[in-house]
Design an enzyme around this catalytic site. Structure first.
Site, mmCIF file in Angstrom:
data_model
loop_
_atom_site.group_PDB
_atom_site.id
_atom_site.type_symbol
_atom_site.label_atom_id
_atom_site.label_comp_id
_atom_site.label_asym_id
_atom_site.label_seq_id
_atom_site.Cartn_x
_atom_site.Cartn_y
_atom_site.Cartn_z
ATOM 1 N N GLY A 38 0.837 -1.187 0.000
ATOM 2 C CA GLY A 38 0.000 0.000 0.000
ATOM 3 C C GLY A 38 0.878 1.244 0.000
ATOM 4 O O GLY A 38 1.623 1.457 -0.964
ATOM 5 N N SER A 86 6.443 -4.666 -1.578
ATOM 6 C CA SER A 86 6.131 -3.307 -2.010
ATOM 7 C C SER A 86 6.338 -2.346 -0.831
ATOM 8 O O SER A 86 7.444 -2.267 -0.294
ATOM 9 C CB SER A 86 4.704 -3.262 -2.565
ATOM 10 O OG SER A 86 4.469 -2.107 -3.301
ATOM 11 N N TRP A 87 5.298 -1.610 -0.410
ATOM 12 C CA TRP A 87 5.445 -0.747 0.766
ATOM 13 C C TRP A 87 5.838 -1.568 1.996
ATOM 14 O O TRP A 87 6.563 -1.087 2.865
ATOM 15 C CB TRP A 87 4.127 0.004 1.026
ATOM 16 C CG TRP A 87 4.034 0.659 2.365
ATOM 17 C CD1 TRP A 87 3.208 0.319 3.386
ATOM 18 C CD2 TRP A 87 4.809 1.784 2.837
ATOM 19 N NE1 TRP A 87 3.412 1.143 4.464
ATOM 20 C CE2 TRP A 87 4.374 2.053 4.151
ATOM 21 C CE3 TRP A 87 5.806 2.569 2.280
ATOM 22 C CZ2 TRP A 87 4.912 3.089 4.916
ATOM 23 C CZ3 TRP A 87 6.351 3.605 3.038
ATOM 24 C CH2 TRP A 87 5.907 3.856 4.333
ATOM 25 N N ASP A 101 8.423 -5.200 -13.370
ATOM 26 C CA ASP A 101 7.671 -4.496 -12.326
ATOM 27 C C ASP A 101 7.523 -3.029 -12.730
ATOM 28 O O ASP A 101 8.519 -2.311 -12.838
ATOM 29 C CB ASP A 101 8.411 -4.616 -10.992
ATOM 30 C CG ASP A 101 7.592 -4.128 -9.806
ATOM 31 O OD1 ASP A 101 6.772 -3.218 -9.989
ATOM 32 O OD2 ASP A 101 7.799 -4.655 -8.699
ATOM 33 N N HIS A 125 4.778 -6.932 -10.709
ATOM 34 C CA HIS A 125 4.837 -6.481 -9.316
ATOM 35 C C HIS A 125 4.005 -7.327 -8.359
ATOM 36 O O HIS A 125 4.436 -7.604 -7.244
ATOM 37 C CB HIS A 125 4.366 -5.024 -9.242
ATOM 38 C CG HIS A 125 4.405 -4.438 -7.865
ATOM 39 N ND1 HIS A 125 5.576 -4.093 -7.236
ATOM 40 C CD2 HIS A 125 3.398 -4.140 -6.986
ATOM 41 C CE1 HIS A 125 5.304 -3.602 -6.037
ATOM 42 N NE2 HIS A 125 3.999 -3.626 -5.850
#
Length: 323
Positions: free
Chosen positions: A43, A110-111, A268, A296
């Site tokens: 996120g 990711s985050w 990605d 991704h």
């Protein structure tokens, strides 16, 4: 879907009161006596997906996951108040202490990879090892890649990018893209906020997979996720993720002797491959695995396969190191 573990359910779940009026949802799965591993979702604002539990051998791992502030089952929902990177890092530490865990493995995508790295930099003595997927270093160039019209993703998906910014086109160029969306999420009426959240999430979904076929009706099945993901991502991007420029790379030496695996899809478009490559050059213990024909999303079969092999290998390594 390649090598992935069967569906399992949590053996425990609860709400944890953290600071400034926030409560976060926490769940545990797998083997309580296994290797403790904290999963950090992406996120910001995506919340947990049941898929993450399938990345680990449930006989070997004590699997821990939580919905970060403002998303999933955590409350207050989609709140930007008292929702910063520092707050999330303090929540992680509170969870560790609450569960009575001395050291744990971290897996972030990711985050979530950003949080895993920041947590390890802040408290290396609490980290056994790290597995990362789709690395995001939160530098200005990484934010621009995702959000700006002259960034990398917009150059590869120009037609989708135009649909993304359609809801704010009358605000440009007086206001920046991020400020325009942020103003809608903070001050817009319900219909305009929903339109902006839909555009934001459609943009991200379309560039997350090699061949995405996502449609607007797909987002309608999980409007809450779209609302929190769009608003909180915009909030964090507006504030440069509350991280100093190049902070992670400048402090990666603090991860010395912490073993890691860095998994990144060759194609990605959300987090450019250079993130992972730059990290691997600074973090000698972090082994880079570039997954060909992958993008991704953690739901990409090739990415799933790579994550499961990485957790298997890490469990074996940690067991052997104990002996």
């Amino acid at each position: 879907m390649g090598h992935i573990y069967p569906v399992i359910k949590p053996f425990a779940s609860q709400m944890i009161s953290v600071s400034n009026g926030h409560d976060v949802y926490l769940e545990q799965s797998g083997n309580l006596k296994g290797i403790p591993v904290l999963f950090l979702h992406g996120g910001p604002g995506a919340g947990l997906s049941p898929l993450y539990r399938r990345f680990f051998d449930p006989n070997l791992f004590h699997i821990i996951g939580f919905d970060q502030r403002g998303c999933g089952r955590s409350t207050p929902f989609a709140s930007m108040q008292n929702n910063t990177t520092e707050d999330l890092l303090e929540d992680i530490e509170q969870i560790r202490q609450h569960l009575g865990i001395n050291k744990w493995m971290l897996l972030g995508g990711s985050w979530g990879s950003t949080l895993a790295l920041l947590n390890a930099i802040r408290r290396p003595q609490t980290v056994l090892s790290i597995v990362l997927r789709g690395v995001f270093l939160a530098r200005q160039q990484d934010l621009d890649w995702f959000i700006q019209g002259d960034g990398g993703a917009a150059q590869v998906f120009p037609e989708h990018y135009q649909e993304f910014i359609d809801v704010i086109k009358d605000k440009l160029p007086e206001k920046s893209i991020v400020d325009s969306f942020y103003n809608i999420f903070v001050n817009g009426d319900e219909l305009t906020r929903a339109h902006a959240a839909k555009n934001w999430c459609m943009w991200e979904e379309r560039i997350s997979l090699m061949n995405s076929s996502v449609q607007e009706q797909d987002l309608c099945q999980n409007l809450n996720r779209a609302a929190s993901l769009a608003a909180l991502e915009c909030h964090y991007i507006k504030h440069k993720c509350f991280i100093e420029e190049d902070y992670i790379l400048n402090n990666i030496h603090k991860l010395k002797n912490i073993p890691g695996t860095i998994i990144h899809g060759r194609y990605d478009m959300v987090c450019k491959l250079e993130n992972a490559y730059a990290l691997s050059k600074k973090w000698r213990e972090g082994q880079l695995l570039i997954v060909p024909e992958a993008a991704h999303s953690a739901s990409d079969p090739n990415i799933c396969d790579a994550i499961c092999h990485a957790t298997d290998a890490m469990a074996k390594f940690l067991k052997e190191r104990e002996q």
